[in-house]
Motif scaffolding. Structure first.
Motif, PDB file in Angstrom:
ATOM      1  N   GLN A   1       0.839  -1.191   0.000  1.00  0.00           N
ATOM      2  CA  GLN A   1       0.000   0.000   0.000  1.00  0.00           C
ATOM      3  C   GLN A   1       0.875   1.242   0.000  1.00  0.00           C
ATOM      4  OE1 GLN A   1      -2.588  -0.449   3.408  1.00  0.00           O
ATOM      5  NE2 GLN A   1      -4.143  -1.428   2.136  1.00  0.00           N
ATOM      6  N   VAL A   2       0.326   2.282  -0.623  1.00  0.00           N
ATOM      7  CA  VAL A   2       1.047   3.542  -0.758  1.00  0.00           C
ATOM      8  C   VAL A   2       0.312   4.607   0.034  1.00  0.00           C
ATOM      9  CG1 VAL A   2       1.722   5.314  -2.390  1.00  0.00           C
ATOM     10  CG2 VAL A   2       1.939   2.908  -3.025  1.00  0.00           C
ATOM     11  N   GLN A   3       1.007   5.258   0.967  1.00  0.00           N
ATOM     12  CA  GLN A   3       0.408   6.298   1.799  1.00  0.00           C
ATOM     13  C   GLN A   3       0.912   7.666   1.356  1.00  0.00           C
ATOM     14  OE1 GLN A   3      -1.977   6.217   4.584  1.00  0.00           O
ATOM     15  NE2 GLN A   3      -1.908   8.292   3.732  1.00  0.00           N
ATOM     16  N   PRO A   4       0.054   8.461   0.730  1.00  0.00           N
ATOM     17  CA  PRO A   4       0.475   9.789   0.278  1.00  0.00           C
ATOM     18  C   PRO A   4       0.494  10.802   1.426  1.00  0.00           C
ATOM     19  CG  PRO A   4      -1.438   8.957  -0.951  1.00  0.00           C
ATOM     20  CD  PRO A   4      -1.293   8.134   0.275  1.00  0.00           C
ATOM     21  N   ALA A  24       4.616  10.024  -1.947  1.00  0.00           N
ATOM     22  CA  ALA A  24       4.067   8.702  -1.653  1.00  0.00           C
ATOM     23  C   ALA A  24       5.160   7.662  -1.846  1.00  0.00           C
ATOM     24  CB  ALA A  24       2.872   8.407  -2.555  1.00  0.00           C
ATOM     25  N   PRO A  25       5.934   7.395  -0.813  1.00  0.00           N
ATOM     26  CA  PRO A  25       7.028   6.432  -0.939  1.00  0.00           C
ATOM     27  C   PRO A  25       6.565   5.091  -1.500  1.00  0.00           C
ATOM     28  CG  PRO A  25       7.195   7.580   1.136  1.00  0.00           C
ATOM     29  CD  PRO A  25       5.877   7.978   0.535  1.00  0.00           C
ATOM     30  N   GLY A  26       7.233   4.658  -2.552  1.00  0.00           N
ATOM     31  CA  GLY A  26       6.914   3.372  -3.145  1.00  0.00           C
ATOM     32  C   GLY A  26       5.940   3.415  -4.299  1.00  0.00           C
ATOM     33  N   PHE A  27       5.358   4.568  -4.584  1.00  0.00           N
ATOM     34  CA  PHE A  27       4.309   4.562  -5.604  1.00  0.00           C
ATOM     35  C   PHE A  27       4.891   4.344  -7.001  1.00  0.00           C
ATOM     36  CE2 PHE A  27       3.574   7.988  -8.620  1.00  0.00           C
ATOM     37  CZ  PHE A  27       4.460   8.972  -8.234  1.00  0.00           C
ATOM     38  N   THR A  28       6.121   4.786  -7.232  1.00  0.00           N
ATOM     39  CA  THR A  28       6.729   4.573  -8.546  1.00  0.00           C
ATOM     40  C   THR A  28       7.025   3.096  -8.764  1.00  0.00           C
ATOM     41  OG1 THR A  28       7.701   6.781  -8.552  1.00  0.00           O
ATOM     42  CG2 THR A  28       8.659   5.142 -10.040  1.00  0.00           C
ATOM     43  N   SER A  29       7.652   2.463  -7.779  1.00  0.00           N
ATOM     44  CA  SER A  29       8.010   1.044  -7.933  1.00  0.00           C
ATOM     45  C   SER A  29       6.777   0.160  -7.970  1.00  0.00           C
ATOM     46  CB  SER A  29       8.941   0.601  -6.804  1.00  0.00           C
ATOM     47  OG  SER A  29       8.327   0.793  -5.538  1.00  0.00           O
ATOM     48  N   ALA A  30       5.681   0.607  -7.332  1.00  0.00           N
ATOM     49  CA  ALA A  30       4.430  -0.149  -7.341  1.00  0.00           C
ATOM     50  C   ALA A  30       3.608   0.132  -8.591  1.00  0.00           C
ATOM     51  CB  ALA A  30       3.621   0.167  -6.094  1.00  0.00           C
ATOM     52  N   ARG A  31       4.152   1.001  -9.452  1.00  0.00           N
ATOM     53  CA  ARG A  31       3.471   1.360 -10.703  1.00  0.00           C
ATOM     54  C   ARG A  31       2.068   1.900 -10.454  1.00  0.00           C
ATOM     55  NH1 ARG A  31       5.396  -3.323 -15.048  1.00  0.00           N
ATOM     56  NH2 ARG A  31       7.632  -3.085 -14.647  1.00  0.00           N
ATOM     57  N   CYS A  32       1.999   2.823  -9.517  1.00  0.00           N
ATOM     58  CA  CYS A  32       0.727   3.467  -9.215  1.00  0.00           C
ATOM     59  C   CYS A  32       0.555   4.725 -10.047  1.00  0.00           C
ATOM     60  CB  CYS A  32       0.678   3.880  -7.740  1.00  0.00           C
ATOM     61  SG  CYS A  32       0.877   2.534  -6.579  1.00  0.00           S
ATOM     62  N   GLY A  33      -0.694   5.056 -10.270  1.00  0.00           N
ATOM     63  CA  GLY A  33      -1.032   6.382 -10.746  1.00  0.00           C
ATOM     64  C   GLY A  33      -1.463   7.209  -9.550  1.00  0.00           C
ATOM     65  N   ASN A 104      -5.203   2.577  -2.578  1.00  0.00           N
ATOM     66  CA  ASN A 104      -6.208   3.644  -2.587  1.00  0.00           C
ATOM     67  C   ASN A 104      -6.318   4.377  -1.252  1.00  0.00           C
ATOM     68  OD1 ASN A 104      -6.923   3.058  -5.282  1.00  0.00           O
ATOM     69  ND2 ASN A 104      -8.244   1.401  -4.587  1.00  0.00           N
ATOM     70  N   LEU A 105      -5.158   4.641  -0.639  1.00  0.00           N
ATOM     71  CA  LEU A 105      -5.145   5.391   0.620  1.00  0.00           C
ATOM     72  C   LEU A 105      -5.096   6.887   0.341  1.00  0.00           C
ATOM     73  CD1 LEU A 105      -2.638   3.234   2.702  1.00  0.00           C
ATOM     74  CD2 LEU A 105      -5.138   3.153   2.715  1.00  0.00           C
ATOM     75  N   TRP A 106      -5.774   7.649   1.160  1.00  0.00           N
ATOM     76  CA  TRP A 106      -5.809   9.100   1.023  1.00  0.00           C
ATOM     77  C   TRP A 106      -4.800   9.754   1.958  1.00  0.00           C
ATOM     78  CZ3 TRP A 106      -9.081  11.824  -2.275  1.00  0.00           C
ATOM     79  CH2 TRP A 106     -10.041  11.055  -2.929  1.00  0.00           C
ATOM     80  N   GLY A 107      -4.267  10.879   1.515  1.00  0.00           N
ATOM     81  CA  GLY A 107      -3.471  11.712   2.389  1.00  0.00           C
ATOM     82  C   GLY A 107      -4.377  12.574   3.253  1.00  0.00           C
ATOM     83  N   GLN A 108      -3.754  13.407   4.097  1.00  0.00           N
ATOM     84  CA  GLN A 108      -4.519  14.244   5.017  1.00  0.00           C
ATOM     85  C   GLN A 108      -4.995  15.528   4.349  1.00  0.00           C
ATOM     86  OE1 GLN A 108      -1.273  14.273   4.849  1.00  0.00           O
ATOM     87  NE2 GLN A 108      -0.768  16.462   4.838  1.00  0.00           N
ATOM     88  N   GLY A 109      -4.423  15.847   3.205  1.00  0.00           N
ATOM     89  CA  GLY A 109      -4.810  17.042   2.477  1.00  0.00           C
ATOM     90  C   GLY A 109      -3.973  18.253   2.850  1.00  0.00           C
ATOM     91  N   THR A 110      -3.988  19.226   1.958  1.00  0.00           N
ATOM     92  CA  THR A 110      -3.298  20.487   2.200  1.00  0.00           C
ATOM     93  C   THR A 110      -4.219  21.633   1.789  1.00  0.00           C
ATOM     94  OG1 THR A 110      -1.225  21.706   1.828  1.00  0.00           O
ATOM     95  CG2 THR A 110      -2.107  20.500  -0.060  1.00  0.00           C
ATOM     96  N   GLN A 111      -4.300  22.648   2.620  1.00  0.00           N
ATOM     97  CA  GLN A 111      -5.239  23.744   2.408  1.00  0.00           C
ATOM     98  C   GLN A 111      -4.670  24.770   1.445  1.00  0.00           C
ATOM     99  OE1 GLN A 111      -8.489  24.399   3.849  1.00  0.00           O
ATOM    100  NE2 GLN A 111      -8.471  26.026   2.289  1.00  0.00           N
ATOM    101  N   VAL A 112      -5.467  25.119   0.448  1.00  0.00           N
ATOM    102  CA  VAL A 112      -5.136  26.200  -0.481  1.00  0.00           C
ATOM    103  C   VAL A 112      -6.210  27.274  -0.322  1.00  0.00           C
ATOM    104  CG1 VAL A 112      -4.961  26.876  -2.902  1.00  0.00           C
ATOM    105  CG2 VAL A 112      -3.952  24.711  -2.128  1.00  0.00           C
TER     106      VAL A 112
END
Length: 116
Positions: A1-4, A24-33, A104-112
């Motif tokens: 799993q990838v945690q953004p 998101a550590p590992g998302f490239t090697s896991a071939r995630c979008g 399909n894990l979500w990050g905590q978000g960042t405010q804009v």
């Protein structure tokens, strides 16, 4: 799993630019979008953009010609560059990885926040 983990949010004036990041550590090697979503106060979460593992990008209509998604594979980081911002772009921006091994894990978000 990838945690953004998102970062880079902040406050800008109308017409300004801001780049938010999603690491998101590992998302490239896991071939995630990666998808970017946003949620404005009192509104449903809406899709903003995606970058597939193959490098294809897509944007919501409101983001076309203003937002650009990109990746630094060495840093396992996705960027969303946002130009010509308006107060309607004020939202919490979140990312989520997608793909068979991504979780399909979500990050905590960042405010804009965009001021008029």
């Amino acid at each position: 799993q990838v945690q953004p983990v998102e970062s880079g949010g902040g406050s800008v004036e109308t017409g300004g630019s801001l780049t938010v990041s999603c690491t998101a550590p590992g998302f490239t090697s896991a071939r995630c979008g990666m998808h970017w979503y946003r949620q404005r106060t009192g509104k449903k979460r809406e899709w903003v953009s995606l970058l597939s593992s193959g490098g294809s990008a897509d944007y919501a209509d409101f983001a076309k010609d203003r937002f650009t998604i990109s990746v630094d594979k060495e840093k396992d980081t996705i960027y969303l560059q946002m130009n010509n911002l308006t107060p309607e772009d004020t939202a919490v921006y979140s990312c989520v990885a997608f793909g068979p091994s991504c979780g399909n894990l979500w990050g905590q978000g960042t405010q804009v926040t965009v001021s008029s």
